[in-house]
Design an enzyme around this catalytic site. Structure first.
Site, PDB file in Angstrom:
ATOM      1  N   SER A  58       0.837  -1.214   0.000  1.00  0.00           N
ATOM      2  CA  SER A  58       0.000   0.000   0.000  1.00  0.00           C
ATOM      3  C   SER A  58       0.866   1.256   0.000  1.00  0.00           C
ATOM      4  CB  SER A  58      -0.906   0.047   1.223  1.00  0.00           C
ATOM      5  OG  SER A  58      -1.564  -1.159   1.398  1.00  0.00           O
ATOM      6  N   LYS A 116       0.744   4.112  -2.986  1.00  0.00           N
ATOM      7  CA  LYS A 116       0.551   5.547  -2.733  1.00  0.00           C
ATOM      8  C   LYS A 116       1.706   6.355  -3.327  1.00  0.00           C
ATOM      9  CE  LYS A 116      -1.784   8.132   0.891  1.00  0.00           C
ATOM     10  NZ  LYS A 116      -2.426   8.028   2.193  1.00  0.00           N
ATOM     11  N   ASP A 176       0.347   8.282   6.966  1.00  0.00           N
ATOM     12  CA  ASP A 176      -0.391   7.231   7.691  1.00  0.00           C
ATOM     13  C   ASP A 176       0.326   5.876   7.646  1.00  0.00           C
ATOM     14  OD1 ASP A 176      -0.855   6.709   5.011  1.00  0.00           O
ATOM     15  OD2 ASP A 176      -2.960   6.172   5.285  1.00  0.00           O
ATOM     16  N   SER A 196     -17.017  11.097  -1.140  1.00  0.00           N
ATOM     17  CA  SER A 196     -17.412   9.682  -1.109  1.00  0.00           C
ATOM     18  C   SER A 196     -18.508   9.413  -0.081  1.00  0.00           C
ATOM     19  CB  SER A 196     -16.193   8.820  -0.752  1.00  0.00           C
ATOM     20  OG  SER A 196     -15.686   9.203   0.517  1.00  0.00           O
ATOM     21  N   GLU A 214      -0.824   8.877  12.049  1.00  0.00           N
ATOM     22  CA  GLU A 214      -2.185   9.403  11.863  1.00  0.00           C
ATOM     23  C   GLU A 214      -3.129   8.762  12.879  1.00  0.00           C
ATOM     24  OE1 GLU A 214      -4.657   9.917   7.893  1.00  0.00           O
ATOM     25  OE2 GLU A 214      -4.985   7.931   8.721  1.00  0.00           O
ATOM     26  N   HIS A 252     -14.282   0.743   2.198  1.00  0.00           N
ATOM     27  CA  HIS A 252     -12.865   0.442   1.946  1.00  0.00           C
ATOM     28  C   HIS A 252     -12.734  -0.895   1.215  1.00  0.00           C
ATOM     29  CE1 HIS A 252      -8.632  -0.538   3.011  1.00  0.00           C
ATOM     30  NE2 HIS A 252      -8.478   0.760   2.881  1.00  0.00           N
TER      31      HIS A 252
HETATM   32  P1  0O2 Z   1      -5.545   2.657   4.021  1.00  0.00           P
HETATM   33  O1  0O2 Z   1      -4.439   2.102   4.780  1.00  0.00           O
HETATM   34  O2  0O2 Z   1      -5.934   1.840   2.850  1.00  0.00           O
HETATM   35  O3  0O2 Z   1      -6.710   3.042   4.871  1.00  0.00           O
HETATM   36  P2  0O2 Z   1      -5.611  10.317  -0.045  1.00  0.00           P
HETATM   37  O4  0O2 Z   1      -4.963  11.304  -0.957  1.00  0.00           O
HETATM   38  O5  0O2 Z   1      -7.094  10.570   0.185  1.00  0.00           O
HETATM   39  O6  0O2 Z   1      -5.337   8.887  -0.406  1.00  0.00           O
HETATM   40  P3  0O2 Z   1      -4.422  11.695   2.201  1.00  0.00           P
HETATM   41  O7  0O2 Z   1      -4.610  12.968   1.469  1.00  0.00           O
HETATM   42  O8  0O2 Z   1      -3.066  11.341   2.684  1.00  0.00           O
HETATM   43  O9  0O2 Z   1      -4.927  10.445   1.357  1.00  0.00           O
HETATM   44  O10 0O2 Z   1      -5.306  11.738   3.465  1.00  0.00           O
HETATM   45  P4  0O2 Z   1      -6.858  11.605   3.753  1.00  0.00           P
HETATM   46  O11 0O2 Z   1      -7.694  11.925   2.586  1.00  0.00           O
HETATM   47  O12 0O2 Z   1      -7.060  12.377   4.976  1.00  0.00           O
HETATM   48  O13 0O2 Z   1      -7.048  10.034   4.003  1.00  0.00           O
HETATM   49  C1  0O2 Z   1      -6.195   9.228   4.734  1.00  0.00           C
HETATM   50  C2  0O2 Z   1      -6.899   7.972   5.181  1.00  0.00           C
HETATM   51  O14 0O2 Z   1      -8.252   8.270   5.554  1.00  0.00           O
HETATM   52  C3  0O2 Z   1      -7.048   6.894   4.109  1.00  0.00           C
HETATM   53  O15 0O2 Z   1      -5.899   6.127   4.048  1.00  0.00           O
HETATM   54  C4  0O2 Z   1      -8.228   6.103   4.669  1.00  0.00           C
HETATM   55  O16 0O2 Z   1      -7.836   5.274   5.741  1.00  0.00           O
HETATM   56  C5  0O2 Z   1      -9.110   7.196   5.182  1.00  0.00           C
HETATM   57  N1  0O2 Z   1     -10.010   7.658   4.131  1.00  0.00           N
HETATM   58  C6  0O2 Z   1      -9.975   8.833   3.471  1.00  0.00           C
HETATM   59  N2  0O2 Z   1     -10.973   8.928   2.582  1.00  0.00           N
HETATM   60  C7  0O2 Z   1     -11.674   7.781   2.659  1.00  0.00           C
HETATM   61  C8  0O2 Z   1     -12.847   7.289   1.973  1.00  0.00           C
HETATM   62  O17 0O2 Z   1     -13.448   7.923   1.107  1.00  0.00           O
HETATM   63  N3  0O2 Z   1     -13.270   6.053   2.350  1.00  0.00           N
HETATM   64  C9  0O2 Z   1     -12.643   5.302   3.295  1.00  0.00           C
HETATM   65  N4  0O2 Z   1     -13.139   4.109   3.573  1.00  0.00           N
HETATM   66  N5  0O2 Z   1     -11.537   5.736   3.941  1.00  0.00           N
HETATM   67  C10 0O2 Z   1     -11.058   6.960   3.638  1.00  0.00           C
HETATM   68  P5  0O2 Z   1      -5.519   5.278   2.759  1.00  0.00           P
HETATM   69  O18 0O2 Z   1      -4.364   5.902   2.106  1.00  0.00           O
HETATM   70  O19 0O2 Z   1      -6.707   4.982   1.938  1.00  0.00           O
HETATM   71  O20 0O2 Z   1      -4.922   3.988   3.395  1.00  0.00           O
HETATM   72  P1  0O2 Z   2      -6.938  -4.557   5.693  1.00  0.00           P
HETATM   73  O1  0O2 Z   2      -6.525  -4.896   4.290  1.00  0.00           O
HETATM   74  O2  0O2 Z   2      -6.980  -3.059   5.898  1.00  0.00           O
HETATM   75  O3  0O2 Z   2      -8.212  -5.234   6.105  1.00  0.00           O
HETATM   76  P2  0O2 Z   2      -4.698  -5.903  18.198  1.00  0.00           P
HETATM   77  O4  0O2 Z   2      -4.669  -7.385  18.415  1.00  0.00           O
HETATM   78  O5  0O2 Z   2      -6.084  -5.327  18.274  1.00  0.00           O
HETATM   79  O6  0O2 Z   2      -3.690  -5.166  19.019  1.00  0.00           O
HETATM   80  P3  0O2 Z   2      -4.597  -6.381  15.345  1.00  0.00           P
HETATM   81  O7  0O2 Z   2      -5.702  -7.363  15.533  1.00  0.00           O
HETATM   82  O8  0O2 Z   2      -3.309  -6.859  14.748  1.00  0.00           O
HETATM   83  O9  0O2 Z   2      -4.211  -5.636  16.706  1.00  0.00           O
HETATM   84  O10 0O2 Z   2      -5.097  -5.259  14.403  1.00  0.00           O
HETATM   85  P4  0O2 Z   2      -6.231  -4.175  14.631  1.00  0.00           P
HETATM   86  O11 0O2 Z   2      -5.623  -3.084  15.446  1.00  0.00           O
HETATM   87  O12 0O2 Z   2      -7.468  -4.818  15.153  1.00  0.00           O
HETATM   88  O13 0O2 Z   2      -6.470  -3.682  13.144  1.00  0.00           O
HETATM   89  C1  0O2 Z   2      -6.823  -4.561  12.113  1.00  0.00           C
HETATM   90  C2  0O2 Z   2      -7.408  -3.859  10.894  1.00  0.00           C
HETATM   91  O14 0O2 Z   2      -7.952  -2.601  11.245  1.00  0.00           O
HETATM   92  C3  0O2 Z   2      -6.419  -3.554   9.814  1.00  0.00           C
HETATM   93  O15 0O2 Z   2      -6.584  -4.497   8.822  1.00  0.00           O
HETATM   94  C4  0O2 Z   2      -6.832  -2.217   9.246  1.00  0.00           C
HETATM   95  O16 0O2 Z   2      -7.696  -2.348   8.141  1.00  0.00           O
HETATM   96  C5  0O2 Z   2      -7.663  -1.603  10.263  1.00  0.00           C
HETATM   97  N1  0O2 Z   2      -7.050  -0.463  10.919  1.00  0.00           N
HETATM   98  C6  0O2 Z   2      -6.906  -0.340  12.248  1.00  0.00           C
HETATM   99  N2  0O2 Z   2      -6.424   0.851  12.560  1.00  0.00           N
HETATM  100  C7  0O2 Z   2      -6.243   1.515  11.436  1.00  0.00           C
HETATM  101  C8  0O2 Z   2      -5.786   2.827  11.161  1.00  0.00           C
HETATM  102  O17 0O2 Z   2      -5.444   3.628  12.005  1.00  0.00           O
HETATM  103  N3  0O2 Z   2      -5.715   3.196   9.875  1.00  0.00           N
HETATM  104  C9  0O2 Z   2      -6.108   2.360   8.897  1.00  0.00           C
HETATM  105  N4  0O2 Z   2      -6.002   2.798   7.650  1.00  0.00           N
HETATM  106  N5  0O2 Z   2      -6.559   1.100   9.117  1.00  0.00           N
HETATM  107  C10 0O2 Z   2      -6.639   0.684  10.384  1.00  0.00           C
HETATM  108  P5  0O2 Z   2      -5.364  -5.127   8.067  1.00  0.00           P
HETATM  109  O18 0O2 Z   2      -5.215  -6.505   8.590  1.00  0.00           O
HETATM  110  O19 0O2 Z   2      -4.166  -4.267   8.188  1.00  0.00           O
HETATM  111  O20 0O2 Z   2      -5.782  -5.181   6.555  1.00  0.00           O
END
Ligand code: 0O2
Ligand code: 0O2
Length: 206
Positions: free
Chosen positions: A49, A53, A70, A112, A137, A153
């Protein structure tokens, strides 16, 4: 690039933040008080990921630490919308990290339909070669916002960001429903909290 070595401080930050934020919840529970924090999760962004990005936003590899904010992500999930603001105030009052930026997608949702409050922080972490400032983040959202965002997502992942129009429209309707659920729950918040307080007091007696 040695990703494993690069990510070590991020893993440390996520673990530390999870312990600290879960500790806040535990303190409320001990006092039989309503906790503004329902649960806390966290993750380090998978290398795949990060690379996606990097290529999507044309980020030079040298700038990853600054520009991908993030890589270390923790999520605070709350019962009620008001709790989000309580958590924000508590985080602002802390002195173990510095807040760089706040993004309020709660009062101003994204196109969205996404709603959540984001804080970008600079967190000092101790490494064997001294202190390192790591960007992380914190996402703060309600259970309803989390339900919506998690499902959206997954769909986004499946369609690689190109969600079909009709599905997009449905997601907007679902976002509206999640918003209304938060509104309705806010109206009966006092009742819910009173019931939960009685439950906790009884539980703590035994
Ligand atoms: P992950 O790990 O897949 O969640 P961007 O340009 O929007 O990609 P930016 O500008 O760095 O990212 O920041 P922004 O828009 O504040 O968003 C950062 C994170 O917010 C995203 O991480 C998502 O976790 C969450 N987020 C933002 N917009 C949406 C949305 O429309 N739907 C969902 N489900 N989550 C959102 P990433 O990069 O997607 O990573
Ligand atoms: P995917 O592809 O995103 O589904 P713990 O035992 O609770 O200490 P654990 O179980 O390892 O820790 O993980 P946790 O904290 O429950 O988080 C698991 C999933 O939550 C992740 O899925 C993320 O999707 C989501 N998640 C939790 N916190 C964040 C956050 O701050 N930002 C974003 N973008 N996602 C988060 P996976 O397994 O990484 O995969």
């Amino acid at each position: 690039m040695n990703w494993e070595a690069f990510l070590v401080p991020y893993v440390q930050v996520v673990e530390e933040l999870k312990v600290k934020l879960r500790g806040m919840r535990a303190q409320y529970e001990y006092g039989s008080e309503h906790s503004p924090i329902e649960f806390v999760t966290g993750r380090v962004k998978p290398v795949r990921s990060i690379l996606d990005k990097v290529s999507r936003k044309l980020i030079p590899l040298d700038n990853i630490e600054k520009e991908i904010q993030d890589i270390a992500g923790v999520r605070v999930v709350c019962q009620f919308v008001d709790d989000i603001y309580t958590v924000i105030e508590m985080l602002r009052a802390r002195n173990d990290f510095h807040i760089i930026e706040e993004k309020d997608y709660v009062s101003k949702k994204k196109d969205s339909g996404y709603r959540s409050y984001h804080m970008i922080i600079r967190y000092p972490v101790e490494t064997i070669s001294g202190e390192k400032q790591v960007i992380a983040e914190i996402q703060i959202r309600t259970l309803a916002m989390n339900f919506w965002a998690t499902n959206e997502h997954s769909i986004n992942y499946k369609y690689e960001g190109q969600i079909p129009k009709d599905l997009k429209a449905r997601l907007k309707v679902a976002a509206e429903a999640a918003f209304n659920l938060d509104e309705e729950m806010s109206k009966i918040r006092d009742e819910v909290q009173e019931a939960q307080r009685i439950y906790r007091q009884n539980k703590n007696k035994h």
